[in-house]
Write a protein that holds these residues in place. Structure first.
Motif, mmCIF file in Angstrom:
data_model
loop_
_atom_site.group_PDB
_atom_site.id
_atom_site.type_symbol
_atom_site.label_atom_id
_atom_site.label_comp_id
_atom_site.label_asym_id
_atom_site.label_seq_id
_atom_site.Cartn_x
_atom_site.Cartn_y
_atom_site.Cartn_z
ATOM 1 N N LEU A 88 0.583 -1.029 -0.147
ATOM 2 C CA LEU A 88 -0.138 0.250 0.073
ATOM 3 C C LEU A 88 0.846 1.205 0.246
ATOM 4 C CD1 LEU A 88 -2.816 1.013 -0.008
ATOM 5 C CD2 LEU A 88 -2.340 1.013 2.804
ATOM 6 N N GLY A 89 1.045 1.870 -1.153
ATOM 7 C CA GLY A 89 2.102 3.154 -1.321
ATOM 8 C C GLY A 89 3.548 2.313 -1.346
ATOM 9 N N ASP A 90 3.985 3.461 -0.315
ATOM 10 C CA ASP A 90 5.977 2.416 -0.239
ATOM 11 C C ASP A 90 5.771 1.475 1.227
ATOM 12 O OD1 ASP A 90 4.756 4.244 2.255
ATOM 13 O OD2 ASP A 90 6.808 5.300 1.494
ATOM 14 N N ARG A 91 4.482 1.369 1.336
ATOM 15 C CA ARG A 91 4.751 0.588 3.009
ATOM 16 C C ARG A 91 3.875 -1.256 2.312
ATOM 17 N NH1 ARG A 91 3.549 3.920 8.182
ATOM 18 N NH2 ARG A 91 5.264 5.769 7.216
ATOM 19 N N ASN A 92 4.165 -2.160 2.872
ATOM 20 C CA ASN A 92 3.455 -3.124 2.890
ATOM 21 C C ASN A 92 3.048 -3.495 4.811
ATOM 22 O OD1 ASN A 92 4.990 -4.085 0.630
ATOM 23 N ND2 ASN A 92 6.876 -5.031 1.956
ATOM 24 N N ILE A 93 2.165 -3.749 4.299
ATOM 25 C CA ILE A 93 1.016 -3.515 5.120
ATOM 26 C C ILE A 93 0.520 -4.640 6.663
ATOM 27 C CG2 ILE A 93 -0.912 -1.616 4.485
ATOM 28 C CD1 ILE A 93 -2.634 -3.995 4.287
ATOM 29 N N THR A 94 0.457 -4.362 7.727
ATOM 30 C CA THR A 94 0.510 -5.554 8.366
ATOM 31 C C THR A 94 -1.339 -6.104 8.891
ATOM 32 O OG1 THR A 94 1.989 -5.622 9.465
ATOM 33 C CG2 THR A 94 0.567 -6.632 10.857
ATOM 34 N N VAL A 95 -1.904 -7.346 8.680
ATOM 35 C CA VAL A 95 -2.721 -7.256 8.262
ATOM 36 C C VAL A 95 -3.197 -8.636 9.686
ATOM 37 C CG1 VAL A 95 -5.454 -8.038 7.414
ATOM 38 C CG2 VAL A 95 -3.923 -6.878 6.720
ATOM 39 N N ARG A 96 -3.592 -8.445 11.298
ATOM 40 C CA ARG A 96 -3.655 -9.645 12.198
ATOM 41 C C ARG A 96 -5.576 -9.502 12.925
ATOM 42 N NH1 ARG A 96 -3.328 -7.882 16.995
ATOM 43 N NH2 ARG A 96 -1.747 -5.785 17.057
ATOM 44 N N GLU A 97 -5.600 -10.530 13.276
ATOM 45 C CA GLU A 97 -7.305 -10.730 13.927
ATOM 46 C C GLU A 97 -7.012 -9.629 15.501
ATOM 47 O OE1 GLU A 97 -8.118 -14.170 15.526
ATOM 48 O OE2 GLU A 97 -8.437 -15.588 13.775
ATOM 49 N N ASP A 98 -7.929 -8.249 15.551
ATOM 50 C CA ASP A 98 -7.526 -7.233 16.898
ATOM 51 C C ASP A 98 -8.045 -8.208 17.513
ATOM 52 O OD1 ASP A 98 -6.953 -5.069 18.187
ATOM 53 O OD2 ASP A 98 -8.304 -3.931 17.714
ATOM 54 N N LYS A 99 -7.285 -8.573 18.891
ATOM 55 C CA LYS A 99 -7.785 -9.073 20.404
ATOM 56 C C LYS A 99 -8.335 -8.844 21.313
ATOM 57 C CE LYS A 99 -7.403 -13.557 18.973
ATOM 58 N NZ LYS A 99 -8.921 -14.336 18.415
ATOM 59 N N ALA A 100 -7.643 -7.705 20.961
ATOM 60 C CA ALA A 100 -7.555 -6.555 22.590
ATOM 61 C C ALA A 100 -9.067 -6.199 22.847
ATOM 62 C CB ALA A 100 -6.323 -5.329 22.091
ATOM 63 N N PRO A 101 -9.348 -5.600 24.099
ATOM 64 C CA PRO A 101 -11.357 -6.003 23.897
ATOM 65 C C PRO A 101 -10.978 -4.135 23.705
ATOM 66 C CG PRO A 101 -9.393 -5.694 26.326
ATOM 67 C CD PRO A 101 -8.744 -6.304 25.060
ATOM 68 N N THR A 102 -12.713 -3.446 23.893
ATOM 69 C CA THR A 102 -12.235 -1.937 23.766
ATOM 70 C C THR A 102 -12.833 -1.721 24.588
ATOM 71 O OG1 THR A 102 -15.052 -2.622 22.675
ATOM 72 C CG2 THR A 102 -12.843 -2.580 21.000
ATOM 73 N N LYS A 103 -13.208 -1.930 25.511
ATOM 74 C CA LYS A 103 -13.652 -1.764 26.986
ATOM 75 C C LYS A 103 -13.150 -2.355 27.989
ATOM 76 C CE LYS A 103 -18.104 0.132 25.320
ATOM 77 N NZ LYS A 103 -20.040 0.329 25.811
ATOM 78 N N SER A 104 -12.407 -2.117 28.891
ATOM 79 C CA SER A 104 -12.264 -2.575 30.156
ATOM 80 C C SER A 104 -12.818 -3.339 31.155
ATOM 81 C CB SER A 104 -11.389 -1.384 31.234
ATOM 82 O OG SER A 104 -12.467 -0.765 31.724
ATOM 83 N N ALA A 105 -12.654 -4.734 31.474
ATOM 84 C CA ALA A 105 -13.564 -5.184 32.398
ATOM 85 C C ALA A 105 -13.607 -5.125 33.724
ATOM 86 C CB ALA A 105 -13.901 -7.002 31.680
ATOM 87 N N PRO A 106 -14.660 -5.132 34.452
ATOM 88 C CA PRO A 106 -14.197 -5.494 35.837
ATOM 89 C C PRO A 106 -13.460 -6.836 36.453
ATOM 90 C CG PRO A 106 -16.713 -5.758 35.368
ATOM 91 C CD PRO A 106 -15.830 -5.612 33.936
ATOM 92 N N SER A 107 -12.922 -6.352 36.777
ATOM 93 C CA SER A 107 -11.797 -7.671 38.108
ATOM 94 C C SER A 107 -12.350 -7.976 38.870
ATOM 95 C CB SER A 107 -10.935 -6.862 38.533
ATOM 96 O OG SER A 107 -9.860 -7.841 39.053
ATOM 97 N N LYS A 108 -12.518 -9.457 38.511
ATOM 98 C CA LYS A 108 -13.532 -10.510 39.543
ATOM 99 C C LYS A 108 -13.091 -10.040 40.847
ATOM 100 C CE LYS A 108 -14.621 -13.692 36.488
ATOM 101 N NZ LYS A 108 -13.699 -15.230 35.991
ATOM 102 N N SER A 109 -11.594 -9.739 41.534
ATOM 103 C CA SER A 109 -11.272 -9.619 42.861
ATOM 104 C C SER A 109 -11.957 -8.139 43.223
ATOM 105 C CB SER A 109 -9.711 -10.023 42.598
ATOM 106 O OG SER A 109 -9.414 -9.074 42.112
ATOM 107 N N GLY A 110 -13.295 -7.686 42.653
ATOM 108 C CA GLY A 110 -12.973 -6.378 42.998
ATOM 109 C C GLY A 110 -12.600 -4.887 42.609
ATOM 110 N N GLY A 111 -11.731 -5.377 41.007
ATOM 111 C CA GLY A 111 -11.268 -4.331 41.547
ATOM 112 C C GLY A 111 -10.312 -4.201 41.047
ATOM 113 N N ASN A 112 -10.225 -1.813 41.400
ATOM 114 C CA ASN A 112 -9.142 -1.132 40.315
ATOM 115 C C ASN A 112 -8.096 -0.721 41.262
ATOM 116 O OD1 ASN A 112 -11.883 -0.875 38.789
ATOM 117 N ND2 ASN A 112 -12.469 0.980 39.618
#
Length: 302
Positions: A88-112
């Motif tokens: 793409l242009g002058d670059r070779n792109i990287t394509v892979r699955e995006d595994k990172a969550p978009t929202k943070s999940a609450p911890s089962k042990s309470g927390g923050n």
């Protein structure tokens, strides 16, 4: 230069499930001029697209990567096979699955509360650092995996204030021999789809804040870089997305003041190999991130 706008148990057996495929893709190393329409045009040849996004900084400048979501997992897999390494242009792109969550999940042990195991001492030679964990890895799954080589006394997955995993954890073994066995047998083993890093955790735990390096001997692993002159708006996720273009980022931290939460203008990035860390220095030192040239050096104290 360019620019870039703990739980305790004694498991003896374990059966780990691999990560489920996703229809959401990460597209890295795209030219700064690439538009959403252009990215959509390229990826639409592989299937029906539900979302295309190119994140930008506060100045509206591309961050050098994009997100593409397909209507199905099958279409996303076709895109990976056909477009990873695409020019793409002058670059070779990287394509892979995006595994990172978009929202943070609450911890089962309470927390923050964030990581606490790192603040408590462990018997000499018994504590291991485990890096490159999948976002969904919990203390239970970490213990189950690490118990294959010896008795685990306790473990903890480090978490951000919102409960989201930082991608690393600490494991305390019953004996130094068990910890040594873990390093020998579990380093580069697969846990929930990720090749994990296992090494001995040095006394004193993780570096918490500025000033801790005073009086410390230099003992660089060659895996971590320090990135200075960052824009105040830069987050840990921004750092991860920028530097994963050159290698597997185990962890990325944008350092902030503990009392105000305001950025200190620098951060650290830990890579899986020394070669990746050197590639980051050579490829990004002096490159502008939102109009500020990054200053990158090897971390002498990691």
């Amino acid at each position: 230069c360019g620019s870039i706008s703990l739980a305790s148990t004694k498991h003896t057996t374990v059966t780990m499930a691999s990560e489920e495929p996703t229809n959401r893709l990460y597209v890295g190393n795209i030219p700064w001029s690439t538009s959403v329409e252009e990215l959509r045009g390229i990826f639409s040849q592989c299937g029906s697209i539900s979302l295309v996004d190119i994140p930008t900084g506060r100045q509206g400048r591309s961050r050098g990567y994009g997100i593409v979501e397909y209507s199905s997992v099958q279409e996303a897999q076709v895109a990976i096979q056909q477009l990873d390494g695409h020019s793409l242009g002058d670059r070779n792109i990287t394509v892979r699955e995006d595994k990172a969550p978009t929202k943070s999940a609450p911890s089962k042990s309470g927390g923050n509360r964030g990581s606490t195991l790192g603040d408590t001492p462990a018997a000499e030679g018994c504590r291991c650092y485990v890096g490159n964990l999948a976002w969904e890895t919990t203390e239970d799954s970490l213990i189950a995996h690490c118990s294959q080589v010896g008795t685990v006394v306790q473990s903890e997955v480090a978490r951000q204030p919102g409960g989201r995993s930082k991608g690393w954890g600490l494991v305390d073994y019953e004996s130094p021999e068990a910890a040594t066995a873990a390093i020998a047998q579990l380093h580069n083993s697969e846990l929930q789809g990720r090749s994990i890093i296992v090494r001995l955790e040095r006394a004193g735990g993780a570096n918490k804040s500025g000033g801790v390096n005073a009086g410390r001997p230099e003992a660089s692993s060659g895996l971590q870089i320090v990135v200075r002159n960052l824009p105040w708006s830069t987050t840990s996720e921004d750092l991860r997305q920028v530097f994963q273009q050159v290698g597997n980022v185990v962890k990325a931290d944008a350092v902030c003041h503990a009392d105000t939460g305001r950025s200190k203008g620098w951060g650290t990035v830990l890579f899986e190999t020394r070669e990746q860390a050197q590639a980051a220095i050579q490829g990004f030192n002096g490159v502008e991130l939102e109009h500020r040239p990054m200053q990158i050096k090897l971390d002498r104290y990691d």
